[in-house]
Design a protein around this motif. Sequence first.
Motif, PDB file in Angstrom:
ATOM      1  N   GLU A  49      49.042  53.058  53.781  1.00  0.00           N
ATOM      2  CA  GLU A  49      48.949  51.604  53.768  1.00  0.00           C
ATOM      3  C   GLU A  49      49.677  51.073  52.547  1.00  0.00           C
ATOM      4  O   GLU A  49      49.731  51.738  51.506  1.00  0.00           O
ATOM      5  CB  GLU A  49      47.491  51.140  53.701  1.00  0.00           C
ATOM      6  N   VAL A  50      50.202  49.873  52.679  1.00  0.00           N
ATOM      7  CA  VAL A  50      50.790  49.172  51.538  1.00  0.00           C
ATOM      8  C   VAL A  50      49.935  47.930  51.314  1.00  0.00           C
ATOM      9  O   VAL A  50      49.814  47.080  52.195  1.00  0.00           O
ATOM     10  CB  VAL A  50      52.252  48.782  51.793  1.00  0.00           C
ATOM     11  N   VAL A  51      49.306  47.880  50.152  1.00  0.00           N
ATOM     12  CA  VAL A  51      48.419  46.759  49.842  1.00  0.00           C
ATOM     13  C   VAL A  51      48.994  45.959  48.682  1.00  0.00           C
ATOM     14  O   VAL A  51      49.777  46.469  47.875  1.00  0.00           O
ATOM     15  CB  VAL A  51      46.988  47.251  49.521  1.00  0.00           C
ATOM     16  N   TYR A  52      48.589  44.699  48.627  1.00  0.00           N
ATOM     17  CA  TYR A  52      49.127  43.782  47.623  1.00  0.00           C
ATOM     18  C   TYR A  52      47.964  43.110  46.889  1.00  0.00           C
ATOM     19  O   TYR A  52      47.579  41.986  47.227  1.00  0.00           O
ATOM     20  CB  TYR A  52      50.020  42.733  48.290  1.00  0.00           C
ATOM     21  N   PRO A  53      47.390  43.766  45.887  1.00  0.00           N
ATOM     22  CA  PRO A  53      46.229  43.201  45.206  1.00  0.00           C
ATOM     23  C   PRO A  53      46.539  41.961  44.376  1.00  0.00           C
ATOM     24  O   PRO A  53      45.624  41.247  43.979  1.00  0.00           O
ATOM     25  CB  PRO A  53      45.749  44.352  44.308  1.00  0.00           C
ATOM     26  N   GLN A  54      47.818  41.693  44.121  1.00  0.00           N
ATOM     27  CA  GLN A  54      48.206  40.535  43.308  1.00  0.00           C
ATOM     28  C   GLN A  54      48.769  39.432  44.192  1.00  0.00           C
ATOM     29  O   GLN A  54      49.890  38.966  44.024  1.00  0.00           O
ATOM     30  CB  GLN A  54      49.227  40.946  42.239  1.00  0.00           C
ATOM     31  N   ASN A  55      47.976  39.027  45.193  1.00  0.00           N
ATOM     32  CA  ASN A  55      48.342  37.893  46.056  1.00  0.00           C
ATOM     33  C   ASN A  55      49.744  38.020  46.638  1.00  0.00           C
ATOM     34  O   ASN A  55      50.564  37.112  46.550  1.00  0.00           O
ATOM     35  CB  ASN A  55      48.216  36.572  45.278  1.00  0.00           C
ATOM     36  N   GLY A  56      50.037  39.173  47.205  1.00  0.00           N
ATOM     37  CA  GLY A  56      51.313  39.371  47.877  1.00  0.00           C
ATOM     38  C   GLY A  56      52.426  39.866  46.996  1.00  0.00           C
ATOM     39  O   GLY A  56      53.529  40.126  47.479  1.00  0.00           O
ATOM     40  N   LEU A  57      52.178  39.992  45.688  1.00  0.00           N
ATOM     41  CA  LEU A  57      53.210  40.459  44.775  1.00  0.00           C
ATOM     42  C   LEU A  57      53.055  41.947  44.514  1.00  0.00           C
ATOM     43  O   LEU A  57      51.949  42.454  44.368  1.00  0.00           O
ATOM     44  CB  LEU A  57      53.135  39.701  43.444  1.00  0.00           C
ATOM     45  N   ASN A  58      54.143  42.655  44.443  1.00  0.00           N
ATOM     46  CA  ASN A  58      54.224  44.040  44.000  1.00  0.00           C
ATOM     47  C   ASN A  58      53.229  44.980  44.703  1.00  0.00           C
ATOM     48  O   ASN A  58      52.026  44.904  44.500  1.00  0.00           O
ATOM     49  CB  ASN A  58      54.077  44.144  42.488  1.00  0.00           C
ATOM     50  N   PRO A  59      53.778  45.871  45.498  1.00  0.00           N
ATOM     51  CA  PRO A  59      52.962  46.697  46.392  1.00  0.00           C
ATOM     52  C   PRO A  59      52.302  47.888  45.711  1.00  0.00           C
ATOM     53  O   PRO A  59      52.789  48.429  44.723  1.00  0.00           O
ATOM     54  CB  PRO A  59      54.003  47.198  47.404  1.00  0.00           C
ATOM     55  N   VAL A  60      51.171  48.297  46.274  1.00  0.00           N
ATOM     56  CA  VAL A  60      50.538  49.566  45.963  1.00  0.00           C
ATOM     57  C   VAL A  60      50.558  50.391  47.251  1.00  0.00           C
ATOM     58  O   VAL A  60      50.091  49.927  48.295  1.00  0.00           O
ATOM     59  CB  VAL A  60      49.085  49.393  45.487  1.00  0.00           C
ATOM     60  N   VAL A  61      51.129  51.586  47.180  1.00  0.00           N
ATOM     61  CA  VAL A  61      51.189  52.473  48.339  1.00  0.00           C
ATOM     62  C   VAL A  61      49.994  53.416  48.273  1.00  0.00           C
ATOM     63  O   VAL A  61      49.771  54.081  47.256  1.00  0.00           O
ATOM     64  CB  VAL A  61      52.510  53.270  48.354  1.00  0.00           C
ATOM     65  N   VAL A  62      49.217  53.452  49.354  1.00  0.00           N
ATOM     66  CA  VAL A  62      48.000  54.268  49.401  1.00  0.00           C
ATOM     67  C   VAL A  62      48.093  55.246  50.567  1.00  0.00           C
ATOM     68  O   VAL A  62      48.223  54.836  51.728  1.00  0.00           O
ATOM     69  CB  VAL A  62      46.738  53.399  49.566  1.00  0.00           C
ATOM     70  N   MET A  63      48.044  56.543  50.262  1.00  0.00           N
ATOM     71  CA  MET A  63      47.986  57.589  51.284  1.00  0.00           C
ATOM     72  C   MET A  63      46.575  58.168  51.303  1.00  0.00           C
ATOM     73  O   MET A  63      45.911  58.231  50.266  1.00  0.00           O
ATOM     74  CB  MET A  63      48.988  58.703  50.991  1.00  0.00           C
ATOM     75  N   GLU A 162      38.056  44.690  46.607  1.00  0.00           N
ATOM     76  CA  GLU A 162      37.113  45.227  47.590  1.00  0.00           C
ATOM     77  C   GLU A 162      37.690  46.472  48.262  1.00  0.00           C
ATOM     78  O   GLU A 162      36.958  47.392  48.624  1.00  0.00           O
ATOM     79  CB  GLU A 162      36.801  44.152  48.639  1.00  0.00           C
ATOM     80  N   TYR A 163      39.008  46.496  48.396  1.00  0.00           N
ATOM     81  CA  TYR A 163      39.680  47.655  48.998  1.00  0.00           C
ATOM     82  C   TYR A 163      39.341  48.924  48.215  1.00  0.00           C
ATOM     83  O   TYR A 163      39.008  49.963  48.797  1.00  0.00           O
ATOM     84  CB  TYR A 163      41.191  47.412  48.998  1.00  0.00           C
ATOM     85  N   PHE A 164      39.408  48.833  46.889  1.00  0.00           N
ATOM     86  CA  PHE A 164      39.117  49.996  46.055  1.00  0.00           C
ATOM     87  C   PHE A 164      37.651  50.394  46.163  1.00  0.00           C
ATOM     88  O   PHE A 164      37.327  51.584  46.206  1.00  0.00           O
ATOM     89  CB  PHE A 164      39.475  49.701  44.599  1.00  0.00           C
ATOM     90  N   THR A 165      36.770  49.421  46.214  1.00  0.00           N
ATOM     91  CA  THR A 165      35.347  49.722  46.361  1.00  0.00           C
ATOM     92  C   THR A 165      35.097  50.563  47.612  1.00  0.00           C
ATOM     93  O   THR A 165      34.334  51.535  47.583  1.00  0.00           O
ATOM     94  CB  THR A 165      34.534  48.419  46.432  1.00  0.00           C
ATOM     95  N   LYS A 166      35.786  50.207  48.696  1.00  0.00           N
ATOM     96  CA  LYS A 166      35.613  50.946  49.952  1.00  0.00           C
ATOM     97  C   LYS A 166      36.193  52.359  49.868  1.00  0.00           C
ATOM     98  O   LYS A 166      35.783  53.239  50.629  1.00  0.00           O
ATOM     99  CB  LYS A 166      36.276  50.180  51.097  1.00  0.00           C
ATOM    100  N   MET A 167      37.128  52.599  48.941  1.00  0.00           N
ATOM    101  CA  MET A 167      37.671  53.944  48.758  1.00  0.00           C
ATOM    102  C   MET A 167      36.621  54.900  48.188  1.00  0.00           C
ATOM    103  O   MET A 167      36.757  56.117  48.311  1.00  0.00           O
ATOM    104  CB  MET A 167      38.895  53.898  47.836  1.00  0.00           C
ATOM    105  N   ASN A 168      35.596  54.362  47.528  1.00  0.00           N
ATOM    106  CA  ASN A 168      34.471  55.163  47.029  1.00  0.00           C
ATOM    107  C   ASN A 168      34.957  56.317  46.149  1.00  0.00           C
ATOM    108  O   ASN A 168      34.617  57.485  46.353  1.00  0.00           O
ATOM    109  CB  ASN A 168      33.640  55.709  48.204  1.00  0.00           C
ATOM    110  N   VAL A 169      35.749  55.979  45.140  1.00  0.00           N
ATOM    111  CA  VAL A 169      36.355  57.002  44.282  1.00  0.00           C
ATOM    112  C   VAL A 169      35.301  57.575  43.331  1.00  0.00           C
ATOM    113  O   VAL A 169      34.551  56.836  42.692  1.00  0.00           O
ATOM    114  CB  VAL A 169      37.532  56.409  43.482  1.00  0.00           C
ATOM    115  N   GLY A 170      35.276  58.905  43.236  1.00  0.00           N
ATOM    116  CA  GLY A 170      34.355  59.579  42.332  1.00  0.00           C
ATOM    117  C   GLY A 170      35.027  60.187  41.118  1.00  0.00           C
ATOM    118  O   GLY A 170      34.381  60.418  40.096  1.00  0.00           O
ATOM    119  N   PHE A 171      36.336  60.447  41.238  1.00  0.00           N
ATOM    120  CA  PHE A 171      37.064  61.093  40.143  1.00  0.00           C
ATOM    121  C   PHE A 171      38.549  60.813  40.307  1.00  0.00           C
ATOM    122  O   PHE A 171      39.058  60.730  41.434  1.00  0.00           O
ATOM    123  CB  PHE A 171      36.824  62.611  40.161  1.00  0.00           C
TER     124      PHE A 171
END
Length: 400
Positions: A49-63, A162-171
Amino acid sequence: MSTTRWENDEEIQIFREYLRIPSVHPNIDYTACVDFLKRQASSLDLPVEVVYPQNGLNPVVVMKWLGKQPGLPSILLNSHMDVVPVFPSKWTHKPFSADLDNEGRIYARGSQDMKCVGTQYLGAIRFLKASGFQPKRTVYLTFVPDEEAGIIPGLKLLVQSEYFTKMNVGFSFDEGIASENETFSVYYAERTLWALRFKISGTAGHGSLLLENTAGEKFNYILNKMMEYRASQVKRLEDPTIDIGDVTTVNVTQLKGGVQSNVVPPLLEVVFDIRVAITVDVAAFEKQIRDWCEEAGGGIELDFEWKEPYVAPTKIDPSNSYWVAFKQALDELGLKTRQRVFPGATDSRYVRHVGIPALGFSPINNTPILLHDHDEYLRAETYLQGIEIYKKLIAAVANV
């Protein structure tokens, strides 16, 4: 090993392709990076997925590599896509050519900081998937923008979403620094970053007079106090067991003031770059600085252009099962390691700030430290060794 052998290696080809993308500040267009990473995700059969946490600016690529027990906290493998500017005339190889010389050195901006880590993650997962391995925990790979920019970086915004919260990162894994000897450095903490401007007001007037309470006198007092503190930290470094990351660094970075040579100015400004050691009480240190301002005569305004909060270190003891697995994997590989405080700043601090343990680690040893330097390079052999190390580390931590 001949240059031809390196050139024909699939992992080296992928690494060099990524290095050739000039994702360099300022004004980066991340499109080529995103396209490259999408192709890599497709080749690994990983959802992307390509997400844009900064209101459409500069992408974060998530595999996403789905784990056998996806309800468990996940593992994050983070890296940044951007690189710092270059001075091409100072390079003996074009900085985005990824030239490979006869000794197997790959020259490019980002070869150490930190495109190597991003594609080494991919190489390790390629092998693990091919071997039939599936992790217990879901593994996320994030490729973020703007870590080097001095503006709000991509991972900080992602962590707040909220996207990161759903990733449930532990480490989390992130970058470290190359080592010039046989050891590998593992970074479990970072110092607290301040950029502090002193706005020093005082009596103005003719330069031929000896006026009282001038900005220059106050500036002199403040500068002496800050430099005395700096000298105390330099003294501490005489102890060979203490690293630069273990002390508080204080450096003058900007000076401003005055209108002409015969006028005593009403205002002088000085900026200090301060990195507060993790053993220092930041509130008490700030109070000490404010007390110095009063001792100087008052009339000094403190403007924190950058003031990060204290972030607790990641625990490196048996209470942290991720650390136990991480260290055991390195020990089983027979690698000599040293646990250190990172001297600069990385995205790991944003993850630690929300209570998630994070380690900084770049599998690079016996290599000159060339991040942000001219002729940055990484040896092909070192790069491939790093993939072998990550194979072990990712499998171990993802199965905690």
